[in-house]
Enzyme design. Structure first.
Site, PDB file in Angstrom:
ATOM      1  N   SER A 164       0.728  -1.101   0.115  1.00  0.00           N
ATOM      2  CA  SER A 164      -0.036   0.042  -0.034  1.00  0.00           C
ATOM      3  C   SER A 164       0.896   1.300  -0.160  1.00  0.00           C
ATOM      4  O   SER A 164       1.817   1.584  -0.759  1.00  0.00           O
ATOM      5  CB  SER A 164      -0.992  -0.046   1.155  1.00  0.00           C
ATOM      6  OG  SER A 164      -1.933   1.064   1.138  1.00  0.00           O
ATOM      7  N   ASP A 256     -10.213  -3.652  -5.015  1.00  0.00           N
ATOM      8  CA  ASP A 256      -9.390  -2.556  -4.048  1.00  0.00           C
ATOM      9  C   ASP A 256      -9.664  -1.186  -4.854  1.00  0.00           C
ATOM     10  O   ASP A 256      -9.554  -1.157  -6.174  1.00  0.00           O
ATOM     11  CB  ASP A 256      -7.980  -2.946  -4.187  1.00  0.00           C
ATOM     12  CG  ASP A 256      -6.991  -2.221  -3.617  1.00  0.00           C
ATOM     13  OD1 ASP A 256      -7.428  -1.076  -2.847  1.00  0.00           O
ATOM     14  OD2 ASP A 256      -5.955  -2.514  -3.443  1.00  0.00           O
ATOM     15  N   HIS A 286      -8.105  -4.879  -0.548  1.00  0.00           N
ATOM     16  CA  HIS A 286      -6.984  -4.220  -0.297  1.00  0.00           C
ATOM     17  C   HIS A 286      -6.635  -4.698   1.243  1.00  0.00           C
ATOM     18  O   HIS A 286      -7.374  -5.104   2.049  1.00  0.00           O
ATOM     19  CB  HIS A 286      -7.099  -2.817  -0.237  1.00  0.00           C
ATOM     20  CG  HIS A 286      -5.956  -1.857   0.313  1.00  0.00           C
ATOM     21  ND1 HIS A 286      -5.167  -1.462  -0.930  1.00  0.00           N
ATOM     22  CD2 HIS A 286      -5.240  -1.348   1.228  1.00  0.00           C
ATOM     23  CE1 HIS A 286      -4.054  -0.769  -0.444  1.00  0.00           C
ATOM     24  NE2 HIS A 286      -4.097  -0.811   0.795  1.00  0.00           N
TER      25      HIS A 286
END
Length: 324
Positions: A164, A256, A286
């Protein structure tokens, strides 16, 4: 932020364990993280780790230390399946959390699993977090850590890795070291569902804006806290010239909101002639790599990602002079 005006397509089907997790998560009482403020949101993430992620597991070395950074000491932690290690490549890992939440401990199970699967040391970095330390504090800390690690006697090469926001920082660090090389080369980027250009609203941001764990409201909060100049490549690496970047392994999650940023970055690297291995984890969300206890199917996704990375590292070793 630009808008995507294409007609919505049917959403992909969630895996059974992902759907069960989201059914539980979306019914939790209380305000969402972005309404709690940074300190409470960080505490919530730390408290949730043992509920959602497996234990750290056995290691030969698990050691905390500090690195001198541009604003003081940077906390770091070494994960290694071996107690002793000959010189070789080292993974430099940057945790996710939108540049606002997350730390070495929240991502310790992931860093430990990377170390075991790759049979390499993994050094995880506690870079400064926003909003107390807005951009470019985080990339400055990551660069300092990379240069320090590259200068250690046992380090022959770096693999920059992250999930991320940490994937963003890994890419930015690779860009910075391409421009001003460190003592050893960066031989791979290892990116789990990275953000690559937060100034553009891709279709996935619209399609998965709510109800899929990471929400658009959370992303907007992270961006506001980070306070980055989104025209700068240190905040939006997609805007950089990507030629001569290290090879990359990139894995996105199909459901996501920032999925399309990872897809776009992989495509941009390929267009620039950079070797890329791209995988998309179908029917999941995610954060799956740090939700493997709550979403067991994520363990296989992480295994596939690390297997591809191990092959890329082996290729880099074979291509180096004398196989060193």
């Amino acid at each position: 932020m630009t808008r995507d005006r294409r007609a919505p397509a049917p959403l992909p089907e969630l895996r059974a364990d992902v759907a069960r997790f989201l059914g539980y998560y979306n019914r939790l009482p209380g305000p969402p993280q972005q309404e709690l403020g940074p300190q409470a949101a960080r505490a919530m993430m730390r408290a949730a780790r043992d509920l959602t992620d497996p234990p750290i597991g056995p290691l030969g070395t698990d050691r905390n230390f500090t690195i001198n950074g541009p604003a003081g000491a940077i906390a770091a932690r070494l994960f290694d399946p071996r107690a002793e290690r000959a010189p070789g490549p080292v993974v430099l890992f940057f945790h996710g959390g939108g540049f606002v939440i997350g730390d070495i401990d929240t991502h310790a199970p992931l860093a430990a699993e990377m170390a075991r699967s790759l049979d390499l040391p993994v050094v995880s970095i506690d870079y400064r977090l926003a909003p107390e330390h807005p951009w470019p504090a985080a990339p400055e800390d990551c660069e300092a850590a990379a240069r320090w690690l590259a200068g250690q006697p046992g380090t022959t090469a770096l693999i920059v890795a992250g999930d991320s926001a940490g994937g963003t920082l890994a890419t930015v660090t690779a860009l910075t070291l391409r421009e001003r090389p460190a003592a050893v080369p960066v031989i791979a980027q290892a990116l789990l569902y990275p953000a690559a250009d937060m100034a553009r609203a891709h279709p996935s941001l619209r399609d998965f804006a709510e109800g899929h764990f990471l929400t658009r409201a959370m992303l907007d909060w992270f961006v506001a806290c980070y306070a980055a100049d989104l025209s700068d490549v240190r905040a939006a690496p997609m805007r950089a010239e990507l030629n001569a970047m290290p090879p990359a392994v990139i894995m996105t999650a199909e459901c996501d909101p920032i999925r399309d940023q990872g897809r776009a970055y992989a495509a941009a690297l390929a267009r620039a002639g950079v070797p890329v291995t791209f995988r998309e984890a179908r029917g999941t969300i995610h954060g799956f790599a740090t939700l493997r206890k709550a979403i067991p199917s994520g363990a296989a996704d992480l295994d596939a990602f690390l297997l591809a990375l191990k092959a890329m590292i082996a290729e880099a070793g074979a291509a180096s002079p004398m196989g060193q």
